[in-house]
Design an enzyme around this catalytic site. Structure first.
Site, short mmCIF file in Angstrom:
data_model
loop_
_atom_site.label_atom_id
_atom_site.label_comp_id
_atom_site.label_asym_id
_atom_site.label_seq_id
_atom_site.Cartn_x
_atom_site.Cartn_y
_atom_site.Cartn_z
N ASP A 1 21.27 84.20 56.35
CA ASP A 1 21.40 84.81 57.67
C ASP A 1 20.54 86.07 57.84
O ASP A 1 20.01 86.32 58.91
CB ASP A 1 22.86 85.19 57.95
CG ASP A 1 23.77 83.98 57.97
OD1 ASP A 1 23.24 82.87 58.10
OD2 ASP A 1 24.99 84.16 57.84
N1 NAP Z 1 27.97 92.42 53.83
C1 NAP Z 1 29.08 92.40 54.53
O1 NAP Z 1 29.78 93.38 54.66
C2 NAP Z 1 29.52 91.15 55.18
C3 NAP Z 1 30.88 90.96 55.42
C4 NAP Z 1 31.29 89.77 56.06
C5 NAP Z 1 30.33 88.86 56.45
N2 NAP Z 1 29.01 89.08 56.21
C6 NAP Z 1 28.02 88.09 56.64
O2 NAP Z 1 27.50 87.43 55.50
C7 NAP Z 1 26.16 87.03 55.74
C8 NAP Z 1 25.31 87.59 54.64
O3 NAP Z 1 24.03 87.01 54.66
P1 NAP Z 1 23.28 86.56 53.37
O4 NAP Z 1 21.90 86.23 53.78
O5 NAP Z 1 23.48 87.55 52.28
O6 NAP Z 1 24.08 85.29 52.87
P2 NAP Z 1 24.37 83.92 53.65
O7 NAP Z 1 23.75 83.91 54.99
O8 NAP Z 1 25.84 83.77 53.56
O9 NAP Z 1 23.63 82.82 52.81
C9 NAP Z 1 23.88 82.67 51.47
C10 NAP Z 1 23.01 81.53 50.99
O10 NAP Z 1 23.05 81.53 49.59
C11 NAP Z 1 22.93 80.19 49.13
N3 NAP Z 1 23.64 80.10 47.86
C12 NAP Z 1 24.96 80.02 47.65
N4 NAP Z 1 25.23 79.94 46.35
C13 NAP Z 1 24.04 79.96 45.71
C14 NAP Z 1 23.67 79.88 44.34
N5 NAP Z 1 24.58 79.80 43.35
N6 NAP Z 1 22.35 79.92 44.04
C15 NAP Z 1 21.44 80.00 45.02
N7 NAP Z 1 21.75 80.06 46.32
C16 NAP Z 1 23.03 80.04 46.65
C17 NAP Z 1 23.54 79.31 50.19
O11 NAP Z 1 22.69 78.18 50.43
P3 NAP Z 1 22.89 76.84 49.54
O12 NAP Z 1 24.31 76.43 49.80
O13 NAP Z 1 21.86 75.90 50.08
O14 NAP Z 1 22.63 77.25 48.15
C18 NAP Z 1 23.53 80.19 51.46
O15 NAP Z 1 22.65 79.69 52.46
C19 NAP Z 1 25.79 87.57 57.10
O16 NAP Z 1 25.94 86.57 58.09
C20 NAP Z 1 26.82 88.66 57.31
O17 NAP Z 1 27.09 88.91 58.68
C21 NAP Z 1 28.61 90.20 55.55
#
Ligand code: NAP
Ligand code: NAP
Lengths: 478, 100, 478, 100
Positions: free
Chosen positions: C405
């Site tokens: 994301d």
């Molecule tokens: N930081 C905060 O405080 C917080 C709190 C709540 C929500 N959020 C939300 O969380 C999201 C964070 O974004 P992000 O880009 O860090 O993460 P993300 O959008 O959740 O994407 C994580 C990606 O990691 C891949 N993944 C999962 N396990 C893996 C593994 N073992 N090895 C390699 N890849 C793996 C997944 O794809 P595959 O399944 O294809 O591997 C997934 O597409 C945002 O939407 C944010 O709003 C953040």
């Protein structure tokens, strides 16, 4: 509902009103410190004030007795309102700082008067119980001293800014002031340790303290340089806040307490911030080191080159980008309208004209903004110094009008200079520099300015208003 | 010592309120841009005009002619502080607004 | 000094200590919100807490009786300290959010217990005078309800984050929750309008309220997406603050009142700030719209191109500037150490490697910082997203490791996307992009990411830890 | 109505204190960078552990065995909140410090 509960309903409404007023003061102050909400903040605070005043008149009770003399009170409020309103509306924009000082003094005087009138009425029961050394008496005495100092000091500041009181700088001043302060402390301690039946026996001492506090207020402000007045006014402002808070203790009054303390603490911080914007310490302002220090290297200054009005007109008309740096001299000459005329003329010729606004240009913060706003210069043409600096190497002509310290490269080059470290408008980065001033007079910091001797600089001597008028005529004639 | 403690105890509410207000005053102001220093100073000046409440109370319970004269004066001065303060601040801020 | 004055000295010291503790809480919280002072702020607050606790044990009196059961109290404190300390020190860095939730729940439970124990002891005089509808009873009931909800909710949040409780999303949930809330309100009103001699007659109702509040807390948190837990925890945190403040009312205790209210208000603001950093509203989090919405244009997505590990190794080794964007996947795979190994290898080869840290990458704010700090990645290598974005056009390879994301261009391109408007790391500006993830799985927002279909992008599929290990081996072998 | 006014009047100090604290909480936090959200949340969590004071008071005046057990529990839980909260916050912030 019987008498008694009616009574308590009134008191409840009064107390709740005070709390609401306090909240409005806090909100108002908060909003006043953001450009977009400032005006609304002022109105919020004013609403809180009106609420508190009306509720006090209607519901206040002292030992069960409501407020009397209502006719006289309303009369006094009407008189005060008319005078205050007229003065505030009439006065020239450039006289704002002295006006603030004047109104501040009024508040201080009111606090002092309250203390003087309350002192003889300190309840004899309280005195019988804990002597004169109680919080009540202390609040009265502090209110008296601080209010009086604030009043006297503000009047002197007012006089200085209005130009009919000069600086008085005597070596021994600091010593004299400390002595007077010590005398006041001794007198306060003396009163509080007396063994009397009623406070009224000591009323004479109150007048003595009042007189000495007046002297202290005068002597405190006398030696401070006229241009440091905004800082001093801000300091006296916070004094009056504390004096008002003493009244809050006295009457156990929430609104006075919060309002006063809030202004006391915010005023102190504001004072410090103002000092910081000039890169000086508060002590430095009060002791008044400025205006003398700084061994600028005048010897090796070199020569200045002048420019004629018609040459300047040509240079400006055929530029693409012009930056004007206004300063104190523009305000003194009241040349803001004619200056705006010049910039409109140039813009018509396709020249891009901006004003570079230094935060402490002039003699009060925001001075240049107020000045240029008065002349209807559109806001978009004003640029802050941080923003304009990176742009200066691409500027064809930078025109300094009655500014000096705010473009002095010593702030960057000369660690021994009193303004070293102050952020400046880096005028020398521009391709050409025209400086308008009356002669080789120094600025507020009283130090030499090497910018005037720069090879890219041309001086255009004369009163800013006259010079700008000539320039406008020349540009029109082109 | 004991009497100081006693005093602190009796006024703990007020003292703590003062401490909170001091903090709040500092926090609220600490990010003000230089350009607003003068209007803010002026606005704060108007707020401490709240001393007028004290003047009204004193005047409202004045009985001798002397007290009435002084009280009248106090109310007039307090009103000057309040009205002049708010009006002048508004005038300054109006100038800033005109910008656009 | 006689008995009585000794007594009053103790009380005075106690009250002053509470004021000092309150000030330390305020200062601590203030310092906690600036990076440089944060750690000291935490210690200040802890000192305030210790002072308050010690002073309470030594000087607290209730109707003249000092604190009893001191042995048991100290015993309980020792037990709590040991358990708390050990858990806090032992737990993995990545389990921090659930730990905070756990401790938060403990506070809520303590508040609820206090209410339960105090309820039967509401003074009969008070009840005789003003019935059950007085501030005292209200504070007890509110403390009970809020504390219990906070406790139950926190435990569920803890379970979800620790992975042993899943999401429960039923359509009717919102309706059920509102009903339960209404029942609680009715019960509270019922208790407060009873006409009894002593509160203990109503103790049964207290247990009923407790039970219902537990159910409410559970149902409140159950439907919320696991990844939204940080926001929920922050919200529950402010609940516990309010519950603690109720205790402050009850005991007329300055420290509890300030501490509780302060956390209540700061916690609420923090919750809002956290939502804002994800570009969502609090309501949106609680109702849980996320994970489903957003009609991303999957149809026209196109094809993705893969890259082999050895090609990736070559590309990286011969670059001048590499930026790594870590995300949730890196944390899941616990690949931070091997990732740091890769960057050290590349740096040895003269490649400049930076980490681009997005504020909400991962599942808690600062997640990536904590993760990379654990692997000893030096702070200078971490760059915030605002800073890195202008630099990306000069970046040879951008490596996305388990992020999705936070690099999704839909935030800039697609107004219909649920993440539209969220600031992102503009990965597509880089010259080459390598994306490491296990497959084409979606991120937290459950939407398609067009970056993967970009012509400059190459996918490197597989678990992050394994892929990185292979990459390290290849780079070493080069 | 009347009794509400009465209540407000009697508790005006506490009510105003609460208002000031709310303002202060908002002001103090409003400029926190995202990176500090988690430690700040954790630090705030530790601060509301001040509820332990209530637990100590309850326990200190407990007389029946049942009350003692509950009080003991309350003190333990409160301590957990305080100690765990501060220690975990410190650990997080230590990680950030390690940077340099
Ligand atoms: N930081 C905060 O405080 C917080 C709190 C709540 C929500 N959020 C939300 O969380 C999201 C964070 O974004 P992000 O880009 O860090 O993460 P993300 O959008 O959740 O994407 C994580 C990606 O990691 C891949 N993944 C999962 N396990 C893996 C593994 N073992 N090895 C390699 N890849 C793996 C997944 O794809 P595959 O399944 O294809 O591997 C997934 O597409 C945002 O939407 C944010 O709003 C953040
Ligand atoms: N803004 C604030 O809040 C504030 C408050 C207190 C102090 N200060 C200080 O004031 C200074 C402000 O800097 P500044 O550059 O604006 O002013 P400045 O350094 O005081 O210089 C003003 C210049 O204007 C010239 N001048 C005076 N009357 C003139 C006229 N009628 N026509 C043309 N020129 C005239 C003077 O030179 P000639 O005599 O040769 O004409 C003088 O050198 C700073 O040092 C600042 O720290 C500012």
């Amino acid at each position: 509902m019987n008498e008694l509960s009616l009574f308590s309903v009134g008191i409840s409404i009064l107390e709740i009103t005070y709390i609401i007023a306090s909240v409005l003061f806090i909100l108002g102050l908060k909003m006043l410190s953001h450009p977009l909400t400032a005006r609304r903040g002022n109105i919020y605070a004013a609403i809180g004030m009106i609420m508190a005043i009306v509720a006090t008149i209607l519901f206040h009770q002292k030992e069960g007795k409501p407020i009397g003399n209502i006719g006289l009170i309303i009369g006094a409020i009407v008189v005060g309102t008319i005078i205050g309103w007229v003065i505030a509306k009439r006065v020239r924009m450039t006289a704002m700082p002295q006006l603030v000082s004047f109104f501040n003094g009024m508040g201080g005087a009111a606090a002092a008067l309250i203390s003087m009138m309350e002192f003889p009425h300190v309840s004899p029961e309280l005195i019988a119980e804990s002597g004169m050394s109680n919080g009540h008496v202390l609040a009265i005495l502090l209110g008296l001293v601080i209010g009086t100092v604030s009043w006297a000091g503000s009047m002197i500041a007012f006089g200085k800014l209005d130009g009919w009181i000069g600086d008085l700088r005597v070596k021994a001043m600091k010593f004299v002031n400390l002595t007077i302060l010590a005398v006041i402390v001794v007198l306060v301690a003396y009163i509080m340790t007396r063994d009397v039946q009623a406070a009224s026996e000591l009323t004479t001492f109150i007048y003595i303290i009042f007189a000495i506090a007046v002297v202290y207020g005068v002597l405190f402000v006398m030696p401070i340089g006229g241009a440091d007045m905004p800082v001093v006014i801000s300091l006296l402002n916070s004094f009056t806040g504390v004096a008002a808070a003493m009244g809050g203790f006295l009457y156990n009054n929430q609104a006075m307490l919060t309002g006063g303390i809030l202004v006391g603490s915010a005023g102190t911080i504001l004072t410090v911030l103002m000092c910081r914007a000039m890169n000086r310490s508060l002590l430095n302002v009060i002791v008044g080191v400025f205006g003398g220090g700084g061994k600028a290297n005048t010897e090796e200054a070199g020569t200045v080159k002048e420019i004629t009005v018609s040459d300047a007109a040509v240079l400006l008309s055929y530029s693409k980008k012009v930056v004007i740096v206004p300063g104190y001299g523009l305000a003194v000459a009241q040349a803001q309208h004619i200056c705006h005329e010049l910039d409109k003329l140039l813009e018509e010729k396709g020249v891009e004209v901006k004003y570079a606004i230094h935060p402490v240009a002039g003699r009060m913060p925001g001075h240049m903004n107020v000045l240029l706003a008065e002349a209807d210069v559109p806001y978009e043409q004003l640029v802050e110094s941080d923003e304009v600096n990176p742009d200066l190497p691409n500027t064809d002509v930078l025109v300094v009008i009655g500014a000096n310290d705010v473009v002095n490269p010593a702030a960057e080059d000369d660690p021994s200079s009193p303004i070293y470290g102050m952020p400046i408008i880096k005028a020398r980065d521009a391709r050409n520099i025209i400086v308008m001033k009356r002669g080789m007079g120094k600025g507020y910091a009283a130090i030499e300015n090497m910018l005037f001797f720069n090879s890219k600089t041309r001086m255009l001597f004369g009163d800013a208003k006259g010079t700008l008028q000539n320039l406008v005529n020349e540009v029109k004639a082109l | 010592m004991e009497s100081i403690l006693q005093f602190l105890l009796e006024n703990k509410g007020a003292i703590f309120m003062v401490i909170l207000s001091i903090f709040l005053g500092i926090e609220v102001i600490s990010h003000v841009p230089a350009i607003l220093h003068t209007p803010l100073m002026s606005g704060a000046n108007a707020i401490h005009g709240v001393v007028i409440i004290g003047a009204i109370i004193v005047m409202g319970h004045a009985e001798t002619t002397g007290a009435m004269i002084l009280g009248f004066l106090a109310v007039v001065l307090g009103t000057l502080n309040v009205v002049g303060g708010f009006v002048v601040t508004d005038r300054m801020l109006e100038m800033f607004k005109k910008k656009k």
